[in-house]
Scaffold this motif. Sequence first.
Motif, PDB file in Angstrom:
ATOM      1  N   ALA A  77       0.647  -1.101   0.066  1.00  0.00           N
ATOM      2  CA  ALA A  77       0.073  -0.253   0.001  1.00  0.00           C
ATOM      3  C   ALA A  77       1.232   1.267  -0.330  1.00  0.00           C
ATOM      4  N   ALA A  78       1.801   1.574   0.728  1.00  0.00           N
ATOM      5  CA  ALA A  78       2.826   2.291   0.872  1.00  0.00           C
ATOM      6  C   ALA A  78       3.934   2.792  -0.329  1.00  0.00           C
ATOM      7  N   LEU A  79       4.177   1.165  -1.448  1.00  0.00           N
ATOM      8  CA  LEU A  79       4.077   1.396  -2.630  1.00  0.00           C
ATOM      9  C   LEU A  79       3.473   2.060  -3.089  1.00  0.00           C
ATOM     10  N   ARG A  80       2.132   2.756  -3.509  1.00  0.00           N
ATOM     11  CA  ARG A  80       0.841   3.146  -4.416  1.00  0.00           C
ATOM     12  C   ARG A  80       0.689   4.589  -4.023  1.00  0.00           C
ATOM     13  N   ARG A  81       0.763   4.341  -2.657  1.00  0.00           N
ATOM     14  CA  ARG A  81      -0.313   5.441  -1.893  1.00  0.00           C
ATOM     15  C   ARG A  81       0.780   6.027  -0.962  1.00  0.00           C
ATOM     16  N   GLY A  82       0.834   7.694  -0.990  1.00  0.00           N
ATOM     17  CA  GLY A  82       1.830   8.468   0.729  1.00  0.00           C
ATOM     18  C   GLY A  82      -0.330   8.306   1.000  1.00  0.00           C
ATOM     19  N   TRP A  83       0.361   9.043   2.807  1.00  0.00           N
ATOM     20  CA  TRP A  83      -0.607   9.955   2.939  1.00  0.00           C
ATOM     21  C   TRP A  83      -0.117  10.792   4.024  1.00  0.00           C
ATOM     22  N   LEU A  84      -0.473  12.125   4.164  1.00  0.00           N
ATOM     23  CA  LEU A  84      -0.092  12.965   4.590  1.00  0.00           C
ATOM     24  C   LEU A  84      -1.069  13.376   5.874  1.00  0.00           C
ATOM     25  N   GLY A  85      -1.563  13.208   6.933  1.00  0.00           N
ATOM     26  CA  GLY A  85      -2.192  12.906   7.803  1.00  0.00           C
ATOM     27  C   GLY A  85      -2.310  14.622   8.633  1.00  0.00           C
ATOM     28  N   GLN A  86      -3.058  14.824   9.182  1.00  0.00           N
ATOM     29  CA  GLN A  86      -3.629  16.357   9.857  1.00  0.00           C
ATOM     30  C   GLN A  86      -2.389  17.069  11.031  1.00  0.00           C
ATOM     31  N   PHE A  87      -2.193  15.021  11.836  1.00  0.00           N
ATOM     32  CA  PHE A  87      -1.548  15.044  12.563  1.00  0.00           C
ATOM     33  C   PHE A  87      -0.346  14.494  12.437  1.00  0.00           C
ATOM     34  N   GLN A  88       0.949  14.821  13.926  1.00  0.00           N
ATOM     35  CA  GLN A  88       2.041  14.120  13.118  1.00  0.00           C
ATOM     36  C   GLN A  88       2.694  14.023  14.995  1.00  0.00           C
ATOM     37  N   THR A  99      13.756  11.529   9.612  1.00  0.00           N
ATOM     38  CA  THR A  99      12.666  11.278   9.676  1.00  0.00           C
ATOM     39  C   THR A  99      12.488  11.625   7.966  1.00  0.00           C
ATOM     40  N   ALA A 100      13.244  12.427   7.037  1.00  0.00           N
ATOM     41  CA  ALA A 100      12.883  12.259   5.910  1.00  0.00           C
ATOM     42  C   ALA A 100      12.591  10.600   5.461  1.00  0.00           C
ATOM     43  N   LEU A 101      14.022  10.086   5.824  1.00  0.00           N
ATOM     44  CA  LEU A 101      14.282   8.888   5.201  1.00  0.00           C
ATOM     45  C   LEU A 101      13.181   7.456   5.104  1.00  0.00           C
ATOM     46  N   THR A 102      12.530   7.530   6.213  1.00  0.00           N
ATOM     47  CA  THR A 102      11.466   7.152   7.013  1.00  0.00           C
ATOM     48  C   THR A 102      10.702   6.558   5.230  1.00  0.00           C
ATOM     49  N   GLY A 103      10.596   8.178   4.663  1.00  0.00           N
ATOM     50  CA  GLY A 103      10.360   7.421   3.466  1.00  0.00           C
ATOM     51  C   GLY A 103      10.156   6.276   2.643  1.00  0.00           C
ATOM     52  N   ARG A 104      11.724   6.488   2.457  1.00  0.00           N
ATOM     53  CA  ARG A 104      12.349   5.516   2.125  1.00  0.00           C
ATOM     54  C   ARG A 104      11.820   4.020   2.615  1.00  0.00           C
ATOM     55  N   ALA A 125      14.052  16.380  -1.167  1.00  0.00           N
ATOM     56  CA  ALA A 125      13.174  16.951  -0.894  1.00  0.00           C
ATOM     57  C   ALA A 125      13.409  17.452   0.519  1.00  0.00           C
ATOM     58  N   LEU A 126      14.334  17.650   0.698  1.00  0.00           N
ATOM     59  CA  LEU A 126      14.118  18.722   2.666  1.00  0.00           C
ATOM     60  C   LEU A 126      14.442  20.063   1.312  1.00  0.00           C
ATOM     61  N   LYS A 127      15.621  20.087   0.379  1.00  0.00           N
ATOM     62  CA  LYS A 127      15.900  21.065  -0.099  1.00  0.00           C
ATOM     63  C   LYS A 127      14.501  22.299  -1.095  1.00  0.00           C
ATOM     64  N   ALA A 128      13.697  21.329  -1.544  1.00  0.00           N
ATOM     65  CA  ALA A 128      12.835  21.291  -2.187  1.00  0.00           C
ATOM     66  C   ALA A 128      11.795  21.816  -1.266  1.00  0.00           C
ATOM     67  N   LEU A 129      11.573  21.704  -0.073  1.00  0.00           N
ATOM     68  CA  LEU A 129      10.664  22.506   0.998  1.00  0.00           C
ATOM     69  C   LEU A 129      11.553  23.156   1.999  1.00  0.00           C
ATOM     70  N   GLY A 130      12.868  24.027   1.706  1.00  0.00           N
ATOM     71  CA  GLY A 130      13.311  25.366   1.848  1.00  0.00           C
ATOM     72  C   GLY A 130      14.002  24.562   3.608  1.00  0.00           C
ATOM     73  N   LEU A 131      14.318  23.500   3.743  1.00  0.00           N
ATOM     74  CA  LEU A 131      14.621  22.470   4.790  1.00  0.00           C
ATOM     75  C   LEU A 131      16.062  22.789   5.110  1.00  0.00           C
ATOM     76  N   GLN A 148       5.310  20.825   9.169  1.00  0.00           N
ATOM     77  CA  GLN A 148       4.391  20.593   8.479  1.00  0.00           C
ATOM     78  C   GLN A 148       5.363  20.320   7.067  1.00  0.00           C
ATOM     79  N   ARG A 149       6.009  21.241   6.645  1.00  0.00           N
ATOM     80  CA  ARG A 149       7.101  20.928   5.112  1.00  0.00           C
ATOM     81  C   ARG A 149       8.113  19.538   5.730  1.00  0.00           C
ATOM     82  N   LEU A 150       8.092  19.275   6.563  1.00  0.00           N
ATOM     83  CA  LEU A 150       9.271  18.079   7.273  1.00  0.00           C
ATOM     84  C   LEU A 150       8.269  17.058   6.643  1.00  0.00           C
ATOM     85  N   SER A 151       7.492  16.578   7.075  1.00  0.00           N
ATOM     86  CA  SER A 151       5.974  15.733   6.656  1.00  0.00           C
ATOM     87  C   SER A 151       5.960  15.821   5.510  1.00  0.00           C
ATOM     88  N   ILE A 152       6.071  17.002   4.819  1.00  0.00           N
ATOM     89  CA  ILE A 152       5.422  16.743   2.812  1.00  0.00           C
ATOM     90  C   ILE A 152       7.045  16.495   2.262  1.00  0.00           C
TER      91      ILE A 152
END
Length: 257
Positions: A77-88, A99-104, A125-131, A148-152
């Motif tokens: 499922a995680a290879l087919r969709r990514g979900w951004l929740g309202q709360f972290q 944290t960003a690496l957990t996306g892999r 990705a961190l650079k793209a989000l200004g981090l 929030q930008r880190l989650s994205i």
Amino acid sequence: MSAPLLEARQLSVDIGGKTVVDRLNLSLQPGESLAILGRNGAGKSTLLSTLAGLRPPRAGAVLLDGEDCALLPPRQAALRRGWLGQFQSDPFGSTVLETALTGRHPHLGRWDWESKRDAELARGALKALGLAGMEARQVHTLSGGERQRLSIATLLTQAPPLYLLDEPLSHLDLNHQMAVLELFAGAARDCGAAVVMVLHDPALAHRFCDRALLVYGDGRCAQGTVDTVLTAATLSGLYGYGLRQIEDHGQRCFIPE
Ligand SMILES: Nc1ncnc2c1ncn2[C@@H]1O[C@H](COP(=O)(O)OP(=O)(O)OP(=O)(O)O)[C@@H](O)[C@H]1O
């Protein structure tokens, strides 16, 4: 023709004894984007997490790339969709880069470590989000907008073909709101990603999405192209507040009366 990246078939979703959607059909092809709008408590997050396969529907099915997501193991499922929740929640200390690496993680085998390529994707990705430059910072030291930008960024590191975003603009200033919307528009346009976002700003939904789904909170919903669905008349009904519509160079603004 290939299967849609996301399909809801006769989907009925309930929460707390109320019906959010009743026999909803929708499908999203690569490159398409859908905005979900509705009042507070209408059930947008509940619907989105059902579309992500994170809660079961009352009836009907959600298909991710043609497969019933109820039957998909979590990694698939995680290879087919990514979900951004309202709360972290950050129960454990970790750095921004970790944290960003957990996306892999969905992409790695059970005994694999993240590779140099994985680290490059996360840093990009961190650079793209200004981090950029904040990689070594502890997550709990970040501001709300930075978190929030880190989650994205983590979601972009995951790089799924389908993004399900619950209020991606929350905590973001105007500059970062536009940057995030441009990023996902680029992911749809250039990489063929499909994007579903819960938004509270109908003007941004009109500008950045192809289609809109209005959720009324009593099982009713309406969907169609943003031009047909996002009008002063429909939105005034949806929010229970009168709105005027202004067109400017193809963009649509809504002004409370
Ligand atoms: N576990 C629960 N038990 C009972 N009711 C719940 C539960 N979780 C959520 N609700 C209710 O279900 C409704 C839908 O919640 P949901 O979070 O999906 O709304 P939303 O449209 O995303 O709202 P918002 O715009 O405020 O984020 C709300 O009235 C909420 O109070």
